[in-house]
Design an enzyme around this catalytic site. Structure first.
Site, PDB file in Angstrom:
ATOM      1  N   ARG A 299       2.269  44.033 -11.232  1.00 20.36           N
ATOM      2  CA  ARG A 299       1.005  43.909 -11.933  1.00 20.36           C
ATOM      3  C   ARG A 299       0.290  45.238 -11.695  1.00 20.36           C
ATOM      4  O   ARG A 299      -0.050  45.560 -10.560  1.00 20.36           O
ATOM      5  CB  ARG A 299       0.195  42.746 -11.329  1.00 20.36           C
TER       6      ARG A 299
ATOM      7  N   LYS B 246       8.978  42.938 -10.497  1.00 22.19           N
ATOM      8  CA  LYS B 246       7.785  42.452 -11.215  1.00 22.19           C
ATOM      9  C   LYS B 246       6.587  43.194 -10.674  1.00 22.19           C
ATOM     10  O   LYS B 246       6.382  43.221  -9.459  1.00 22.19           O
ATOM     11  CB  LYS B 246       7.578  40.960 -10.926  1.00 22.19           C
TER      12      LYS B 246
ATOM     13  N   GLN C 176       6.565  27.786   1.968  1.00 24.57           N
ATOM     14  CA  GLN C 176       5.369  28.019   2.807  1.00 24.57           C
ATOM     15  C   GLN C 176       5.845  28.429   4.201  1.00 24.57           C
ATOM     16  O   GLN C 176       5.694  27.698   5.172  1.00 24.57           O
ATOM     17  CB  GLN C 176       4.536  26.752   2.873  1.00 24.57           C
TER      18      GLN C 176
ATOM     19  N   GLY D 139      10.216  27.652 -13.912  1.00 19.67           N
ATOM     20  CA  GLY D 139      11.115  28.376 -14.818  1.00 19.67           C
ATOM     21  C   GLY D 139      10.524  29.691 -15.297  1.00 19.67           C
ATOM     22  O   GLY D 139      11.202  30.462 -15.970  1.00 19.67           O
TER      23      GLY D 139
ATOM     24  N   ASP E  37       0.823  -1.221   0.000  1.00 21.12           N
ATOM     25  CA  ASP E  37       0.000   0.000   0.000  1.00 21.12           C
ATOM     26  C   ASP E  37       0.851   1.262   0.000  1.00 21.12           C
ATOM     27  O   ASP E  37       0.353   2.361   0.247  1.00 21.12           O
ATOM     28  CB  ASP E  37      -0.940  -0.007   1.209  1.00 21.12           C
TER      29      ASP E  37
ATOM     30  N   HIS F 288      15.258  28.826   1.501  1.00 20.13           N
ATOM     31  CA  HIS F 288      14.525  29.870   0.780  1.00 20.13           C
ATOM     32  C   HIS F 288      14.536  31.188   1.582  1.00 20.13           C
ATOM     33  O   HIS F 288      14.696  32.262   1.011  1.00 20.13           O
ATOM     34  CB  HIS F 288      13.097  29.393   0.539  1.00 20.13           C
TER      35      HIS F 288
ATOM     36  N   ASP G 101      11.651  26.600 -10.372  1.00 20.29           N
ATOM     37  CA  ASP G 101      10.598  25.574 -10.307  1.00 20.29           C
ATOM     38  C   ASP G 101       9.961  25.441 -11.691  1.00 20.29           C
ATOM     39  O   ASP G 101      10.424  24.671 -12.532  1.00 20.29           O
ATOM     40  CB  ASP G 101       9.588  25.978  -9.224  1.00 20.29           C
TER      41      ASP G 101
HETATM   42  C1  R5P Z   1      10.600  32.662  -5.137  1.00 19.78           C
HETATM   43  O1  R5P Z   1      10.561  33.457  -4.228  1.00 19.78           O
HETATM   44  C2  R5P Z   1      11.803  31.836  -5.435  1.00 19.78           C
HETATM   45  O2  R5P Z   1      12.966  32.464  -5.003  1.00 19.78           O
HETATM   46  C3  R5P Z   1      11.901  31.527  -6.907  1.00 19.78           C
HETATM   47  O3  R5P Z   1      12.064  32.741  -7.624  1.00 19.78           O
HETATM   48  C4  R5P Z   1      10.649  30.838  -7.400  1.00 19.78           C
HETATM   49  O4  R5P Z   1      10.345  29.732  -6.589  1.00 19.78           O
HETATM   50  C5  R5P Z   1      10.848  30.382  -8.840  1.00 19.78           C
HETATM   51  O5  R5P Z   1       9.664  29.768  -9.271  1.00 19.78           O
HETATM   52  P1  R5P Z   1       9.340  29.573 -10.814  1.00 19.78           P
HETATM   53  O6  R5P Z   1      10.552  28.938 -11.441  1.00 19.78           O
HETATM   54  O7  R5P Z   1       8.132  28.655 -10.792  1.00 19.78           O
HETATM   55  O8  R5P Z   1       9.024  30.917 -11.380  1.00 19.78           O
END
Ligand code: R5P
Length: 310
Positions: free
Chosen positions: A192, A190, A94, A222, A34, A127, A220
Site C-alpha cells: 500500500r 502486496k 493470532q 479468498g 442453553d 500458520h 479464508d
Molecule cells: C495469511 O498470512 C495467510 O497465509 C493467508 O494468506 C490468509 O489468511 C488468506 O486470507 P484471505 O483468503 O481472507 O485473503
C-alpha cells in the site's frame, strides 16, 4: 489405540478410522438447552492411547470447547495418553501482539489444550511453525506438501510450471514446494503505497507464458488468492491454480473464487467442505486422511513421524 471424534469433521474422522482399521470410539457430544456442551465416552478407555480428532474450524469456539471437554472426559476416565489431533488449528493467525493491548490468542489456546489434558498435539500446516513452541508438550506439525506434489504431478505438465507465493510471508512454504517439484519460484509483494490508497500487487519473477501454482496455508475470504490470480494473469501467466491446505472459505469466498481468474483451487479436507464447495466448478478437495492416519499409527507405535516427509 482409541480414536475419538468431535463433531467438526466426521467424514475425515471416519476416513482416518478406516485407514487405521480401527473404529471410532462410541462417544456422545450433545448440547444442553442453553448450548452448553456435554460429552459422554461410552466405552472403557482406562489405560488406552487416545487420539481426539477435532479441527477448530467454524464455529471455532464451539469446536474448541468440544475438543477441551472430550479431553477432560478422557483424562478423568484414566486414558493413559491423550493426543489432540487438530487437522486445522484455529486461532493460529493470532500468534503475536498485532498492536498494543491485543492478545496472543494462539498461545492462550495452546495453554487451554494442555490444561484440558493433552499429552501431545498432532496438527497440519500450522500458520507459523513457531506455534509449536507455544506448547510445552510434544507437538508434531505435518505437511500437506507430499499430497499436493502427487496431485500436481498427476495433473500438470511440469515443464512450464512456476510456483508462486501469494504474499511475502508464505515464501518459505512456496519455496519448499517449488524444490519438491523442481519448478522456479515467484513472489507477490502486496504494497500500500500510502494510507487510504488501495494495495498494489508487485509480481517478483517472470511469470509470462507460465502455468502458475500458488501455495498457501489458509484461504479464508479468498481475497488474497483472487487478487493475486488477477495480478499473475495481468503479467502474462497462461493459467493460475492454487493449492491451499485449509479451506476456511468464510462468507462469500466460494462465489468470489468461482468468479475469479483462478482456474482451479485445490484444498484439503482438514476442514469439512461445505455444500457450496462440493458443487463448486473450480474447487477440488484432496484427502489428508491417509497422512494423518499414518502419523497416528506412527505416534502410537513410537515410530518416526518426520520420516513421512523425507
Ligand atoms: C495469511 O498470512 C495467510 O497465509 C493467508 O494468506 C490468509 O489468511 C488468506 O486470507 P484471505 O483468503 O481472507 O485473503
Amino acid at each position: 489405540m482409541k480414536l475419538v471424534a468431535g463433531n467438526s469433521n466426521s467424514p475425515l474422522a471416519e476416513a482416518i478410522a478406516a485407514y487405521l482399521n480401527s473404529p471410532l470410539t462410541k462417544c456422545s457430544v450433545r448440547r444442553f438447552a442453553d448450548m452448553e456442551i456435554f460429552v459422554e465416552i461410552q466405552e472403557n478407555v482406562r489405560g488406552e492411547d487416545a487420539f481426539v480428532i477435532q479441527s477448530t474450524s467454524y464455529p471455532a469456539n464451539d469446536h474448541m470447547m468440544e475438543l477441551l471437554i472430550i479431553m477432560d472426559a478422557l483424562r478423568r476416565a484414566s486414558a493413559k495418553r491423550i493426543t489432540a489431533v487438530i487437522p486445522y488449528f484455529g486461532y493460529a493467525r493470532q500468534d503475536r501482539k498485532a498492536g498494543p493491548r491485543t492478545p496472543i490468542s494462539a498461545k492462550l489456546v495452546a495453554n487451554l489444550i494442555t490444561h484440558a489434558g493433552a499429552d501431545r498435539v498432532l496438527t497440519l500446516d500450522l500458520h507459523a511453525g513457531q506455534i509449536q513452541g507455544f506448547f510445552d508438550i510434544p507437538t508434531d506439525n505435518l505437511y500437506a506438501a507430499p499430497v499436493m506434489v502427487k496431485d500436481i504431478e498427476e495433473n500438470y505438465d511440469n515443464g512450464n510450471l512456476m510456483v508462486v507465493s501469494p504474499d511475502v510471508g508464505g515464501v518459505v512454504r512456496a519455496r519448499g514446494l517449488a524444490q519438491r517439484i523442481g519448478a522456479p519460484l515467484a513472489i507477490i509483494d502486496k504494497r500500500r503505497e500510502r494510507a487510504g490508497v488501495s494495495e498494489v500487487m508487485h509480481v517478483i519473477g517472470d511469470v509470462a507464458g507460465r502455468s502458475c501454482i500458488m501455495v498457501d496455508d489458509i484461504v479464508d475470504s479468498g481475497g488474497t488468492l483472487c487478487n493475486a490470480a488477477g495480478a499473475l494473469m495481468d503479467q502474462g501467466a497462461t493459467e493460475v491454480s492454487a493449492y491451499i491446505t485449509h479451506g476456511v472459505l468464510s462468507g462469500g469466498a466460494v462465489a468470489r473464487i468461482s468468479a475469479s481468474a483462478l482456474k482451479n483451487l485445490i484444498i484439503t479436507d482438514s476442514i469439512m467442505p461445505t455444500e457450496a464447495v462440493r458443487v463448486s466448478h473450480n474447487i477440488r478437495v484432496l484427502s489428508i486422511a491417509p497422512l494423518i492416519g499414518e502419523a497416528i499409527a506412527r505416534t502410537s507405535g513410537e515410530k518416526s513421524v518426520s520420516s513421512l516427509f523425507d
